[in-house]
Design an enzyme around this catalytic site. Structure first.
Site, PDB file in Angstrom:
ATOM      1  N   TYR A  30       0.839  -1.198   0.000  1.00 14.63           N
ATOM      2  CA  TYR A  30       0.000   0.000   0.000  1.00 14.63           C
ATOM      3  C   TYR A  30       0.875   1.249   0.000  1.00 14.63           C
ATOM      4  O   TYR A  30       0.644   2.197  -0.727  1.00 14.63           O
ATOM      5  CB  TYR A  30      -0.900  -0.003   1.230  1.00 14.63           C
ATOM      6  CG  TYR A  30      -1.882  -1.140   1.220  1.00 14.63           C
ATOM      7  CD1 TYR A  30      -3.064  -1.045   0.496  1.00 14.63           C
ATOM      8  CD2 TYR A  30      -1.609  -2.328   1.910  1.00 14.63           C
ATOM      9  CE1 TYR A  30      -3.961  -2.090   0.472  1.00 14.63           C
ATOM     10  CE2 TYR A  30      -2.512  -3.376   1.889  1.00 14.63           C
ATOM     11  CZ  TYR A  30      -3.676  -3.264   1.171  1.00 14.63           C
ATOM     12  OH  TYR A  30      -4.550  -4.302   1.138  1.00 14.63           O
ATOM     13  N   ASN A  53     -13.158   0.034  -4.164  1.00 12.84           N
ATOM     14  CA  ASN A  53     -12.770   0.188  -5.551  1.00 12.84           C
ATOM     15  C   ASN A  53     -13.878  -0.077  -6.541  1.00 12.84           C
ATOM     16  O   ASN A  53     -14.475  -1.136  -6.567  1.00 12.84           O
ATOM     17  CB  ASN A  53     -11.546  -0.667  -5.852  1.00 12.84           C
ATOM     18  CG  ASN A  53     -11.951  -2.030  -6.331  1.00 12.84           C
ATOM     19  OD1 ASN A  53     -12.453  -2.176  -7.429  1.00 12.84           O
ATOM     20  ND2 ASN A  53     -11.751  -3.009  -5.508  1.00 12.84           N
ATOM     21  N   CYS A  61      -6.592  -5.499  -7.261  1.00 12.35           N
ATOM     22  CA  CYS A  61      -6.375  -5.178  -5.857  1.00 12.35           C
ATOM     23  C   CYS A  61      -5.855  -6.369  -5.056  1.00 12.35           C
ATOM     24  O   CYS A  61      -5.362  -6.208  -3.967  1.00 12.35           O
ATOM     25  CB  CYS A  61      -7.659  -4.645  -5.241  1.00 12.35           C
ATOM     26  SG  CYS A  61      -9.110  -5.603  -5.635  1.00 12.35           S
ATOM     27  N   HIS A  62      -5.955  -7.536  -5.616  1.00  8.16           N
ATOM     28  CA  HIS A  62      -5.453  -8.702  -4.878  1.00  8.16           C
ATOM     29  C   HIS A  62      -3.928  -8.752  -4.895  1.00  8.16           C
ATOM     30  O   HIS A  62      -3.319  -9.519  -4.196  1.00  8.16           O
ATOM     31  CB  HIS A  62      -6.038  -9.975  -5.479  1.00  8.16           C
ATOM     32  CG  HIS A  62      -5.668 -10.196  -6.899  1.00  8.16           C
ATOM     33  ND1 HIS A  62      -6.343  -9.596  -7.939  1.00  8.16           N
ATOM     34  CD2 HIS A  62      -4.681 -10.933  -7.452  1.00  8.16           C
ATOM     35  CE1 HIS A  62      -5.767  -9.991  -9.069  1.00  8.16           C
ATOM     36  NE2 HIS A  62      -4.751 -10.795  -8.817  1.00  8.16           N
ATOM     37  N   GLU A  90      -0.533 -17.097  -9.387  1.00 10.53           N
ATOM     38  CA  GLU A  90       0.119 -16.193 -10.351  1.00 10.53           C
ATOM     39  C   GLU A  90       1.631 -16.313 -10.292  1.00 10.53           C
ATOM     40  O   GLU A  90       2.343 -15.766 -11.114  1.00 10.53           O
ATOM     41  CB  GLU A  90      -0.281 -14.744 -10.048  1.00 10.53           C
ATOM     42  CG  GLU A  90      -1.715 -14.464 -10.412  1.00 10.53           C
ATOM     43  CD  GLU A  90      -2.012 -12.980 -10.315  1.00 10.53           C
ATOM     44  OE1 GLU A  90      -1.132 -12.234  -9.880  1.00 10.53           O
ATOM     45  OE2 GLU A  90      -3.116 -12.584 -10.687  1.00 10.53           O
TER      46      GLU A  90
END
Length: 109
Positions: A30, A53, A61-62, A90
């Site tokens: 952040y 959001n 956002c993850h 990912e």
DNA sequence: AAACTGACTTCTC
DNA sequence: GGAGAAGCCAGTT
């Protein structure tokens, strides 16, 4: 004053824009985003933007985690757990319940 | 409309 | 280096 708004975008938009640039398999904090957006102390606000959001699918956002790599929140369903799984999938490395920032931290500049 | 709260970080002691 | 306070923006109450 403060420096001019980048391209006429509000801080919020800058945050979203920055977040969108996070590559797959990488995570950002952040504070990092806040810093890139121009306010090193607005990390909290960044979190709020993610929470509310309006660009859910657009803004990954993850891929945003706390400074220590902890997944501090996730508004979408599945919660933190799901978020973790997604990141792992990912390619983000995890160390327990925290993302391994040493390896997976997004290095933008 | 004002005050509180929150997906946080950085600075200072 | 651990603990406490300050700072930031917007959504909720």
């Amino acid at each position: 004053m403060v420096h001019l708004n980048y391209m006429g975008l509000s801080f919020k938009d800058r945050v979203y824009r920055t977040t969108k640039k996070i590559p797959r398999g990488r995570v950002a904090t952040y504070g990092q985003i806040a810093r890139l957006a121009g306010n090193p102390h607005a990390a909290r606000a960044v979190g709020l933007f993610m929470k509310t959001n309006p660009h859910a699918p657009i803004v990954p956002c993850h891929r945003v985690v706390a400074l220590n790599g902890a997944l501090t929140g996730y508004s979408a369903k599945g919660g933190i757990k799901k978020k973790k799984e997604m990141l792992i999938r990912e390619g983000v490395k995890f160390r327990g319940d925290r993302a391994d920032l040493k390896v997976s931290r997004w290095k933008a500049r």
